[in-house]
Design a protein around this motif. Structure first.
Motif, PDB file in Angstrom:
ATOM      1  N   SER A  42     108.588 118.049 -44.045  1.00 45.56           N
ATOM      2  CA  SER A  42     109.031 118.329 -42.680  1.00 45.56           C
ATOM      3  C   SER A  42     110.526 118.600 -42.687  1.00 45.56           C
ATOM      4  O   SER A  42     111.276 118.015 -43.465  1.00 45.56           O
ATOM      5  N   SER A  44     112.716 120.030 -39.408  1.00 44.69           N
ATOM      6  CA  SER A  44     113.456 119.682 -38.200  1.00 44.69           C
ATOM      7  C   SER A  44     112.578 119.803 -36.971  1.00 44.69           C
ATOM      8  O   SER A  44     111.528 120.425 -36.997  1.00 44.69           O
ATOM      9  N   SER A  45     113.050 119.190 -35.905  1.00 44.41           N
ATOM     10  CA  SER A  45     112.414 119.296 -34.595  1.00 44.41           C
ATOM     11  C   SER A  45     113.503 119.516 -33.570  1.00 44.41           C
ATOM     12  O   SER A  45     114.598 118.968 -33.690  1.00 44.41           O
ATOM     13  N   SER A  46     113.201 120.328 -32.572  1.00 46.36           N
ATOM     14  CA  SER A  46     114.156 120.531 -31.485  1.00 46.36           C
ATOM     15  C   SER A  46     113.391 120.607 -30.177  1.00 46.36           C
ATOM     16  O   SER A  46     112.261 121.057 -30.133  1.00 46.36           O
ATOM     17  N   GLU A  47     114.034 120.125 -29.126  1.00 53.62           N
ATOM     18  CA  GLU A  47     113.425 120.124 -27.806  1.00 53.62           C
ATOM     19  C   GLU A  47     114.217 121.019 -26.869  1.00 53.62           C
ATOM     20  O   GLU A  47     115.442 121.020 -26.900  1.00 53.62           O
ATOM     21  N   LEU A  56     108.655 121.535 -27.579  1.00 58.03           N
ATOM     22  CA  LEU A  56     109.070 120.903 -28.820  1.00 58.03           C
ATOM     23  C   LEU A  56     108.705 121.838 -29.968  1.00 58.03           C
ATOM     24  O   LEU A  56     107.549 122.257 -30.095  1.00 58.03           O
ATOM     25  N   SER A  58     108.773 122.170 -34.069  1.00 56.45           N
ATOM     26  CA  SER A  58     108.938 121.463 -35.338  1.00 56.45           C
ATOM     27  C   SER A  58     108.715 122.450 -36.471  1.00 56.45           C
ATOM     28  O   SER A  58     107.811 123.282 -36.409  1.00 56.45           O
ATOM     29  N   THR A  59     109.529 122.336 -37.516  1.00 58.63           N
ATOM     30  CA  THR A  59     109.372 123.204 -38.685  1.00 58.63           C
ATOM     31  C   THR A  59     109.109 122.350 -39.914  1.00 58.63           C
ATOM     32  O   THR A  59     109.498 121.181 -39.984  1.00 58.63           O
ATOM     33  N   HIS A  82      98.506 117.561 -36.461  1.00 62.80           N
ATOM     34  CA  HIS A  82      99.434 118.652 -36.163  1.00 62.80           C
ATOM     35  C   HIS A  82      98.802 119.988 -36.526  1.00 62.80           C
ATOM     36  O   HIS A  82      97.944 120.063 -37.403  1.00 62.80           O
ATOM     37  N   TRP A  84     100.324 123.675 -37.505  1.00 56.92           N
ATOM     38  CA  TRP A  84     101.455 124.550 -37.782  1.00 56.92           C
ATOM     39  C   TRP A  84     100.956 125.965 -37.968  1.00 56.92           C
ATOM     40  O   TRP A  84      99.850 126.201 -38.444  1.00 56.92           O
ATOM     41  N   GLU A 109     105.654 126.434 -38.609  1.00 56.67           N
ATOM     42  CA  GLU A 109     106.259 126.095 -37.323  1.00 56.67           C
ATOM     43  C   GLU A 109     105.164 125.617 -36.379  1.00 56.67           C
ATOM     44  O   GLU A 109     104.086 126.205 -36.317  1.00 56.67           O
ATOM     45  N   GLU A 110     105.443 124.546 -35.650  1.00 56.70           N
ATOM     46  CA  GLU A 110     104.537 124.036 -34.627  1.00 56.70           C
ATOM     47  C   GLU A 110     105.281 124.020 -33.305  1.00 56.70           C
ATOM     48  O   GLU A 110     106.395 123.482 -33.214  1.00 56.70           O
TER      49      GLU A 110
END
Length: 113
Positions: A42, A44-47, A56, A58-59, A82, A84, A109-110
């Motif tokens: 995993s 990163s995640s960003s909101e 959200l 997530s990569t 998850h 992706w 990417e999710e």
């Protein structure tokens, strides 16, 4: 790879487009699924939130020991929790002196929300 994670690769089947039979469209009613084993790293995640949506992103990177695995750009990779989507084309770096390819790398990417 001593401790691989078991995942599923899910791909929509291509069927003729009812509006234009010369084209094909994705049909997710009976997708093509295979089991793959690899290392999921995993990243990163960003909101991002606004008045109408909370998103959200997530990569992750998936490394497969099988460099000939049937994984393509746009495939869905899932661990049961998850989901992706494969981003870009999978790559298998090669040693220029021996030709050895140690792994297949797939960027994932999710997006939820």
């Amino acid at each position: 790879m001593e401790h691989p994670t078991t995942l599923k690769r899910v791909r929509a089947r291509q069927v003729p487009d009812p509006m234009n039979p010369r084209r094909t469209i994705e049909d997710w009613s009976s997708p093509d699924e295979i089991t793959i084993a690899g290392f999921l790293d995993s990243e990163s995640s960003s909101e991002a939130s606004n008045a109408t949506r909370a998103e959200l992103v997530s990569t992750a990177t998936l490394y497969l020991e099988d460099t000939t695995a049937d994984v393509r750009r746009g495939d869905l990779i899932t661990d049961g929790t998850h989901k992706w989507r494969g981003q870009g084309y999978p790559t298998a770096p090669m040693n220029p002196f021996t030709g050895w390819r140690p792994y297949l790398e797939i960027k994932l990417e999710e997006v939820t929300g």
